[in-house]
Design a protein around this motif. Structure first.
Motif, short mmCIF file in Angstrom:
data_model
loop_
_atom_site.label_atom_id
_atom_site.label_comp_id
_atom_site.label_asym_id
_atom_site.label_seq_id
_atom_site.Cartn_x
_atom_site.Cartn_y
_atom_site.Cartn_z
N LEU A 58 0.81 -1.21 0.00
CA LEU A 58 0.00 0.00 0.00
C LEU A 58 0.85 1.27 0.00
O LEU A 58 0.33 2.38 0.06
CB LEU A 58 -0.91 0.00 1.23
CG LEU A 58 -2.00 -1.09 1.24
CD1 LEU A 58 -2.66 -1.15 2.62
CD2 LEU A 58 -3.04 -0.82 0.16
N ASP A 59 2.18 1.09 -0.02
CA ASP A 59 3.12 2.21 0.01
C ASP A 59 2.95 3.05 1.27
O ASP A 59 3.10 4.27 1.26
CB ASP A 59 2.94 3.09 -1.23
CG ASP A 59 4.13 4.01 -1.46
OD1 ASP A 59 5.24 3.64 -1.05
OD2 ASP A 59 3.95 5.10 -2.03
N ALA A 60 2.61 2.39 2.37
CA ALA A 60 2.50 3.08 3.66
C ALA A 60 3.89 3.21 4.28
O ALA A 60 4.75 2.36 4.06
CB ALA A 60 1.58 2.30 4.59
N PRO A 61 4.14 4.27 5.05
CA PRO A 61 5.48 4.48 5.62
C PRO A 61 5.76 3.47 6.73
O PRO A 61 5.29 3.60 7.85
CB PRO A 61 5.41 5.91 6.19
CG PRO A 61 4.14 6.49 5.65
CD PRO A 61 3.21 5.35 5.40
N SER A 62 6.55 2.46 6.43
CA SER A 62 6.90 1.43 7.41
C SER A 62 8.21 0.80 7.01
O SER A 62 8.68 0.96 5.87
CB SER A 62 5.80 0.37 7.50
OG SER A 62 5.59 -0.24 6.23
N VAL A 63 8.82 0.06 7.93
CA VAL A 63 10.07 -0.62 7.61
C VAL A 63 9.79 -1.76 6.64
O VAL A 63 8.68 -2.30 6.59
CB VAL A 63 10.76 -1.14 8.89
CG1 VAL A 63 11.25 0.01 9.74
CG2 VAL A 63 9.85 -2.07 9.68
N GLU A 64 10.81 -2.15 5.88
CA GLU A 64 10.65 -3.16 4.84
C GLU A 64 10.90 -4.56 5.41
O GLU A 64 11.98 -4.83 5.94
CB GLU A 64 11.63 -2.89 3.71
CG GLU A 64 11.60 -3.92 2.59
CD GLU A 64 12.71 -3.70 1.58
OE1 GLU A 64 12.99 -4.63 0.82
OE2 GLU A 64 13.29 -2.60 1.57
N PRO A 65 9.93 -5.48 5.29
CA PRO A 65 10.15 -6.84 5.79
C PRO A 65 11.08 -7.62 4.86
O PRO A 65 11.04 -7.45 3.63
CB PRO A 65 8.74 -7.44 5.79
CG PRO A 65 8.04 -6.72 4.68
CD PRO A 65 8.61 -5.32 4.68
#
Length: 418
Positions: free
Chosen positions: A76-83
Motif C-alpha cells: 500500500l506504500d505506507a510508511p513502514s520498515v521493509e520486511p
C-alpha cells in the motif's frame, strides 16, 4: 524442526548468522551499533554484504503475523520498515526472529534529541506521527500500539517523516471503523504521556514541556488533519475557488486528491464538496517523475522550489518541464552534492544535504546583503556546519570480518543447516 528462513531473501548470507545462539549473545563481529528505541523484545542490527538488517526475537506466531502485515503495508506504500524474512526452527527454547531492512538515516525519537528535547523539535515529531497515523488509517490499518517508541523518524527538510517500525499489534481491514480509529488515538495518548513522563524523569525534557499537554496535543493534531482530509465542506456555488484552496491545503500536507465528489444540497444553492484522498506524496511524485530522485515530501517540496527558481533564472519558463528538470539535476543538484567531501557524505542523505545548503546560503546572503552563490555556501556549510554533525547513516567499514570470524560463521551456518 529444521531451521527455516521464509521471505524475499536478497542476501543468502543471512543463513550464516548464528541462529542457534540467543540474539543477545551474538558475537560482535556480526553486529553494527546503531541507535535503537525502547523495545519489549531483544533487537540487534546485523551487517551483511554492505547492508544492515534489524533482527527482533519474537514468538513464531507473531513473527509470521508481523511479517505479513509489513508486506501488506509495503504493497500500500505506507510508511513502514521493509520486511525481509522470518526465521523459525531455531534451537529449542529460542523464539523465532523477524528480519527487516534497516531504514537508512532513520532515528528513534530519543536519538533525535540533542541534550534536551526542545518544544519545537517535539512539535515536529508529533506532526510527523499524526501524519503517519492518518495515512495508516486511510489504508485501513489499525495500529494498536501507536507511540514514539514504535516509530522511526527521518529528517525531511525542516520537519520529520515518521515510519512505523513495530506492527506486532496491528490489524489490516478493508476500512477502519470509527471505534478502531478512536481507540488507536486513545492508545497513542496514553503511550505518549508515559514516554514524556519517562523523559521528564531522566532530565531529558525541556522545562516548558508538560507531559499531559503533549499527550493532548497529538490527539488535537491528529483530529485536525483527519478532518481536513475527510470532512465535507459546504460552499456557495460562486465560491468555487474555495475548492481549489482545499486542494492546495491538502497538497501542502502532502496528500494527493484523486477525485472530488460534488453534490448539490436539496433546497439550497450550495454545493457539498468532499475530496477523495488516496495517498500522500504530491511533491514526491512530481520530483520522482521529473528527476528520478526519491526523497521525503518536504525535501521534495524544497527541491522543486529550487527547480522552479532555476527555471525562472535561466529564462526557461516556456521550456518543457522534464528538460528543465534534467538540466537542473545536472547543473545544480548533482554538482552541489558531489562538492561535499566523500568522508562527510554519510552524515545526511543527499536531499537533506541540499536542503540545508540552501538554508545556509540564505543566511549567508542575508548577512552579506546579497546572494553569496552556491559554491561559497557549500564551502561554508561544510567547514562550519557539516563537520560538527553526527553521522545519521549506518557507516559500514570497508574491511570484511577477519578470516577467523568468517570460519566461525561458516561453521555455525553448517551446524544450523544440519
Amino acid at each position: 524442526m529444521p531451521l527455516q528462513i521464509t521471505g524475499a531473501l536478497g542476501d543468502p548470507d543471512l543463513i550464516r548468522l548464528p541462529w542457534e545462539v540467543p540474539l543477545q549473545d551474538w558475537p560482535q563481529y556480526h553486529l553494527v551499533d546503531l541507535p535503537r528505541g525502547i523495545s519489549r523484545h531483544v533487537v540487534r542490527f546485523a551487517r551483511l554484504s554492505g547492508k544492515v538488517y534489524a533482527i527482533k526475537e519474537i514468538s513464531e506466531r507473531f513473527a509470521k503475523r508481523e511479517y505479513q502485515l509489513l508486506w501488506d503495508l509495503a504493497r500500500l506504500d505506507a510508511p513502514s520498515v521493509e520486511p525481509v524474512a522470518y526465521v523459525t526452527g531455531r534451537e529449542e527454547g529460542l523464539d523465532a526472529a523477524l528480519i527487516t531492512r534497516h531504514l537508512q538515516f532513520s532515528l528513534p525519537y530519543r536519538a533525535v534529541m540533542s541534550g534536551t528535547l526542545r518544544p519545537d523539535t517535539l512539535t515536529r515529531l508529533l506532526d510527523a506521527l499524526a501524519v503517519l497515523l492518518v495515512r495508516l488509517h486511510l489504508n485501513g490499518f489499525y495500529w494498536g500500539d501507536c507511540s514514539l517508541s514504535n516509530t522511526l523518524f527521518r529528517r525531511d527538510a525542516g520537519a520529520f517523516a515518521a515510519y512505523l517500525v513495530d506492527a506486532e499489534t496491528g490489524e489490516m481491514h478493508p476500512m477502519i471503523s470509527e471505534g478502531q480509529r478512536l481507540g488507536d488515538i486513545d492508545i497513542a495518548h496514553t503511550n505518549i504521556f508515559g514516554e514524556m513522563l519517562d523523559l521528564e524523569a531522566g532530565g531529558l525534557l525541556h522545562p516548558s514541556i508538560d507531559p499531559m499537554d503533549t499527550a493532548e496535543d497529538i490527539v488535537t493534531r491528529y483530529h485536525r488533519l483527519w478532518d481536513e482530509i475527510t470532512q465535507s465542506e459546504i460552499i456557495e456555488e460562486v465560491d468555487w475557488h474555495r475548492v481549489e484552496q482545499r486542494i492546495r491545503r491538502l497538497n501542502l500536507l502532502g496528500f494527493d486528491v484523486a477525485e472530488m465528489m460534488v453534490r448539490r444540497k436539496v433546497g439550497t444553492g450550495r454545493l457539498i464538496v468532499r475530496p477523495k484522498v488516496v495517498d500522500s506524496g504530491h511533491h514526491q511524485r512530481r520530483l520522482l517523475r521529473l528527476t528520478g530522485l526519491d526523497v521525503e515530501e518536504n525535501q521534495a517540496r524544497r527541491l522543486l522550489n529550487d527547480l522552479d527558481g532555476y527555471r525562472v533564472a535561466k529564462g526557461l519558463r516556456h521550456e518543457d518541464e522534464a528538460i528543465v528538470a534534467h538540466r537542473w539535476l545536472a547543473e545544480v543538484f548533482q554538482p552541489t552534492v558531489e562538492a561535499i567531501p566523500a568522508e562527510l557524505r554519510g552524515k545526511l542523505e543527499p536531499a537533506q544535504l541540499f536542503h540545508e545548503i540552501l538554508d545556509h546560503r540564505w543566511y549567508l546572503s542575508e548577512e552579506a546583503g546579497s546572494d553569496v552563490g552556491l559554491a561559497e555556501a557549500v564551502k561554508s556549510y561544510v567547514d562550519n556546519v557539516l563537520v560538527h554533525k553526527p553521522d545519521e547513516k549506518a557507516l559500514l567499514p570497508d574491511e570484511a570480518p577477519d578470516e577467523a570470524a568468517d570460519e566461525a560463521a561458516d561453521e555455525a551456518a553448517d551446524e544450523a543447516v544440519q
